[in-house]
Design a protein around this motif. Structure first.
Motif, mmCIF file in Angstrom:
data_model
loop_
_atom_site.group_PDB
_atom_site.id
_atom_site.type_symbol
_atom_site.label_atom_id
_atom_site.label_comp_id
_atom_site.label_asym_id
_atom_site.label_seq_id
_atom_site.Cartn_x
_atom_site.Cartn_y
_atom_site.Cartn_z
ATOM 1 N N SER A 36 0.831 -1.214 0.000
ATOM 2 C CA SER A 36 0.000 0.000 0.000
ATOM 3 C C SER A 36 0.863 1.261 0.000
ATOM 4 O O SER A 36 0.345 2.365 -0.133
ATOM 5 C CB SER A 36 -0.887 0.007 1.250
ATOM 6 O OG SER A 36 -0.073 0.186 2.405
ATOM 7 N N ASN A 38 2.324 2.371 2.575
ATOM 8 C CA ASN A 38 2.238 3.002 3.897
ATOM 9 C C ASN A 38 3.368 2.510 4.801
ATOM 10 O O ASN A 38 3.705 1.323 4.812
ATOM 11 C CB ASN A 38 0.884 2.647 4.539
ATOM 12 C CG ASN A 38 0.693 3.353 5.852
ATOM 13 O OD1 ASN A 38 0.813 4.578 5.929
ATOM 14 N ND2 ASN A 38 0.384 2.602 6.896
ATOM 15 N N THR A 42 0.765 -2.875 9.057
ATOM 16 C CA THR A 42 0.074 -3.742 8.090
ATOM 17 C C THR A 42 0.914 -3.918 6.836
ATOM 18 O O THR A 42 1.095 -5.028 6.329
ATOM 19 C CB THR A 42 -1.305 -3.140 7.726
ATOM 20 O OG1 THR A 42 -1.991 -2.838 8.931
ATOM 21 C CG2 THR A 42 -2.128 -4.108 6.904
ATOM 22 N N ASN A 43 1.436 -2.812 6.333
ATOM 23 C CA ASN A 43 2.242 -2.899 5.120
ATOM 24 C C ASN A 43 3.586 -3.579 5.383
ATOM 25 O O ASN A 43 4.137 -4.238 4.502
ATOM 26 C CB ASN A 43 2.438 -1.511 4.504
ATOM 27 C CG ASN A 43 2.709 -1.602 3.031
ATOM 28 O OD1 ASN A 43 2.179 -2.486 2.342
ATOM 29 N ND2 ASN A 43 3.550 -0.735 2.517
ATOM 30 N N ARG A 46 3.011 -7.141 4.963
ATOM 31 C CA ARG A 46 2.932 -7.487 3.534
ATOM 32 C C ARG A 46 4.309 -7.542 2.894
ATOM 33 O O ARG A 46 4.642 -8.465 2.171
ATOM 34 C CB ARG A 46 2.166 -6.377 2.788
ATOM 35 C CG ARG A 46 0.706 -6.493 2.808
ATOM 36 C CD ARG A 46 0.077 -5.395 1.908
ATOM 37 N NE ARG A 46 -1.232 -5.095 2.435
ATOM 38 C CZ ARG A 46 -1.574 -3.953 3.023
ATOM 39 N NH1 ARG A 46 -0.715 -2.955 3.090
ATOM 40 N NH2 ARG A 46 -2.771 -3.799 3.511
ATOM 41 N N LYS A 103 0.062 5.787 9.282
ATOM 42 C CA LYS A 103 -1.307 6.253 9.541
ATOM 43 C C LYS A 103 -1.611 6.356 11.031
ATOM 44 O O LYS A 103 -2.711 6.724 11.423
ATOM 45 C CB LYS A 103 -2.308 5.319 8.848
ATOM 46 C CG LYS A 103 -2.131 5.374 7.332
ATOM 47 C CD LYS A 103 -2.998 4.418 6.559
ATOM 48 C CE LYS A 103 -2.631 4.555 5.075
ATOM 49 N NZ LYS A 103 -3.285 3.568 4.224
ATOM 50 N N MET A 105 -1.911 4.141 13.575
ATOM 51 C CA MET A 105 -2.741 3.211 14.351
ATOM 52 C C MET A 105 -1.975 2.580 15.523
ATOM 53 O O MET A 105 -2.417 2.655 16.680
ATOM 54 C CB MET A 105 -3.295 2.140 13.385
ATOM 55 C CG MET A 105 -4.089 1.048 14.040
ATOM 56 S SD MET A 105 -5.540 1.659 14.915
ATOM 57 C CE MET A 105 -5.739 0.368 16.123
ATOM 58 N N VAL A 137 -7.844 -4.696 7.778
ATOM 59 C CA VAL A 137 -7.209 -4.013 8.920
ATOM 60 C C VAL A 137 -7.638 -2.548 8.937
ATOM 61 O O VAL A 137 -7.902 -1.970 9.991
ATOM 62 C CB VAL A 137 -5.663 -4.102 8.832
ATOM 63 C CG1 VAL A 137 -5.014 -3.394 10.015
ATOM 64 C CG2 VAL A 137 -5.209 -5.546 8.782
ATOM 65 N N SER A 138 -7.728 -1.974 7.742
ATOM 66 C CA SER A 138 -8.071 -0.544 7.659
ATOM 67 C C SER A 138 -9.451 -0.266 8.261
ATOM 68 O O SER A 138 -9.616 0.716 8.992
ATOM 69 C CB SER A 138 -8.031 -0.072 6.208
ATOM 70 O OG SER A 138 -8.907 -0.842 5.420
ATOM 71 N N SER A 141 -9.148 -0.281 11.893
ATOM 72 C CA SER A 141 -8.472 0.934 12.382
ATOM 73 C C SER A 141 -9.423 2.128 12.392
ATOM 74 O O SER A 141 -9.453 2.900 13.356
ATOM 75 C CB SER A 141 -7.258 1.268 11.501
ATOM 76 O OG SER A 141 -6.368 0.183 11.489
ATOM 77 N N HIS A 177 -6.587 7.435 6.491
ATOM 78 C CA HIS A 177 -7.098 6.220 5.845
ATOM 79 C C HIS A 177 -7.968 6.538 4.631
ATOM 80 O O HIS A 177 -8.741 5.696 4.181
ATOM 81 C CB HIS A 177 -7.909 5.385 6.853
ATOM 82 C CG HIS A 177 -7.055 4.592 7.788
ATOM 83 N ND1 HIS A 177 -6.451 5.138 8.886
ATOM 84 C CD2 HIS A 177 -6.666 3.290 7.767
ATOM 85 C CE1 HIS A 177 -5.752 4.211 9.516
ATOM 86 N NE2 HIS A 177 -5.860 3.085 8.864
ATOM 87 N N ASN A 180 -7.774 4.120 1.845
ATOM 88 C CA ASN A 180 -8.412 2.849 2.228
ATOM 89 C C ASN A 180 -9.933 2.964 2.120
ATOM 90 O O ASN A 180 -10.602 2.030 1.677
ATOM 91 C CB ASN A 180 -8.050 2.468 3.670
ATOM 92 C CG ASN A 180 -6.549 2.394 3.898
ATOM 93 O OD1 ASN A 180 -5.929 3.406 4.218
ATOM 94 N ND2 ASN A 180 -5.950 1.226 3.720
ATOM 95 N N ARG A 183 -10.949 2.606 -1.370
ATOM 96 C CA ARG A 183 -10.856 1.198 -1.795
ATOM 97 C C ARG A 183 -11.963 0.341 -1.161
ATOM 98 O O ARG A 183 -12.503 -0.550 -1.798
ATOM 99 C CB ARG A 183 -9.470 0.618 -1.460
ATOM 100 C CG ARG A 183 -8.362 1.131 -2.372
ATOM 101 C CD ARG A 183 -7.109 0.258 -2.277
ATOM 102 N NE ARG A 183 -6.483 0.298 -0.969
ATOM 103 C CZ ARG A 183 -5.535 1.155 -0.610
ATOM 104 N NH1 ARG A 183 -5.082 2.034 -1.475
ATOM 105 N NH2 ARG A 183 -5.019 1.123 0.601
HETATM 106 O O1 G3P Z 1 -3.162 1.098 10.291
HETATM 107 C C1 G3P Z 1 -2.917 0.940 8.948
HETATM 108 C C2 G3P Z 1 -3.956 0.046 8.382
HETATM 109 O O2 G3P Z 1 -5.178 0.392 8.920
HETATM 110 C C3 G3P Z 1 -4.020 0.075 6.903
HETATM 111 O O3 G3P Z 1 -2.759 -0.109 6.344
HETATM 112 O O4 G3P Z 1 -1.173 -0.607 4.564
HETATM 113 O O5 G3P Z 1 -3.519 -1.435 4.390
HETATM 114 O O6 G3P Z 1 -3.054 0.984 4.120
HETATM 115 P P1 G3P Z 1 -2.620 -0.286 4.779
#
Ligand code: G3P
Length: 196
Positions: A36, A38, A42-43, A46, A103, A105, A137-138, A141, A177, A180, A183
């Motif tokens: 993402s 970010n 979370t990223n 990934r 972001k 979180m 996850v977003s 959050s 976010h 997100n 999306r």
């Molecule tokens: O806290 C970040 C999460 O909510 C989303 O992360 O990488 O999916 O944009 P991401």
């Protein structure tokens, strides 16, 4: 003077980016160039794998706790939410990363837990159950930030100034976010366990 000093200390602590330290310094990868884009937990999961994700969470969560403890010790309770807000600014817009950070979180979770476990536990459980049920996850959050505003303002007995900064911290979290949210609306948000 006091506000400026708290801003500086908090911004600098907040700008210590877990994903940058683990990714760039230890693994030679900049998480902002993959997934993402970010610079957050979370990223990091990934792009850097489970170890990198856990390490990123640990650093970002811990710096939230450390920030609260330092500000409480040297400046008292009064400006604690102002300090957390400044710390999140450092995390989201770190000067040494061209202002391209995360972001907020994990850091907010750490800071809020250090301020009040009681007020943070339900928003945290809302985050956890949303992630487990939806795999987004977003979304977890975003709901964490919304429920935190409600819990801290309705059940916390903080000053009006503190409440304003609670609102600003959570609005900032939601605002960060925004890609997100787009999306999620379009049905193409990344899910955990999905493709990278
Ligand atoms: O806290 C970040 C999460 O909510 C989303 O992360 O990488 O999916 O944009 P991401």
């Amino acid at each position: 003077m006091k506000y400026g000093l708290i801003f500086l200390i908090s911004y600098l602590i907040g700008s210590i980016s877990g994903s940058f330290i683990i990714g760039k310094l230890f693994l030679g990868k900049d998480v902002r160039n993959a997934g993402s884009g970010n610079a957050g937990t979370t990223n990091a999961f990934r792009v850097l794998g489970v170890g990198g994700g856990l390490g990123t969470f640990f650093i970002d969560f811990l710096k939230g706790i450390i920030l609260v403890l330092i500000i409480k010790k040297f400046f008292g309770q009064e400006l604690i939410f102002y300090a957390v807000f400044c710390g999140i600014l450092g995390h989201d817009f770190p000067i040494y990363m061209n202002f391209k950070g995360g972001k907020g979180m994990a850091m907010t979770l750490g800071a809020f837990a250090a301020i009040s476990v009681k007020l943070t536990i339900i928003p945290y459980l809302i985050w956890l159950s949303t992630v487990l049920i939806t795999k987004y996850v977003s979304l977890g959050s975003i709901l964490f930030f919304i429920s935190s505003v409600i819990f801290y303002i309705v059940f916390g007995k903080f000053s009006n100034l503190s409440n304003i900064f609670v609102i600003l911290i959570c609005l900032m979290g939601i605002f960060r976010h925004k890609s997100n949210i787009v999306r999620l609306i379009n049905g193409n948000e990344n899910k955990i366990g999905g493709k990278k």
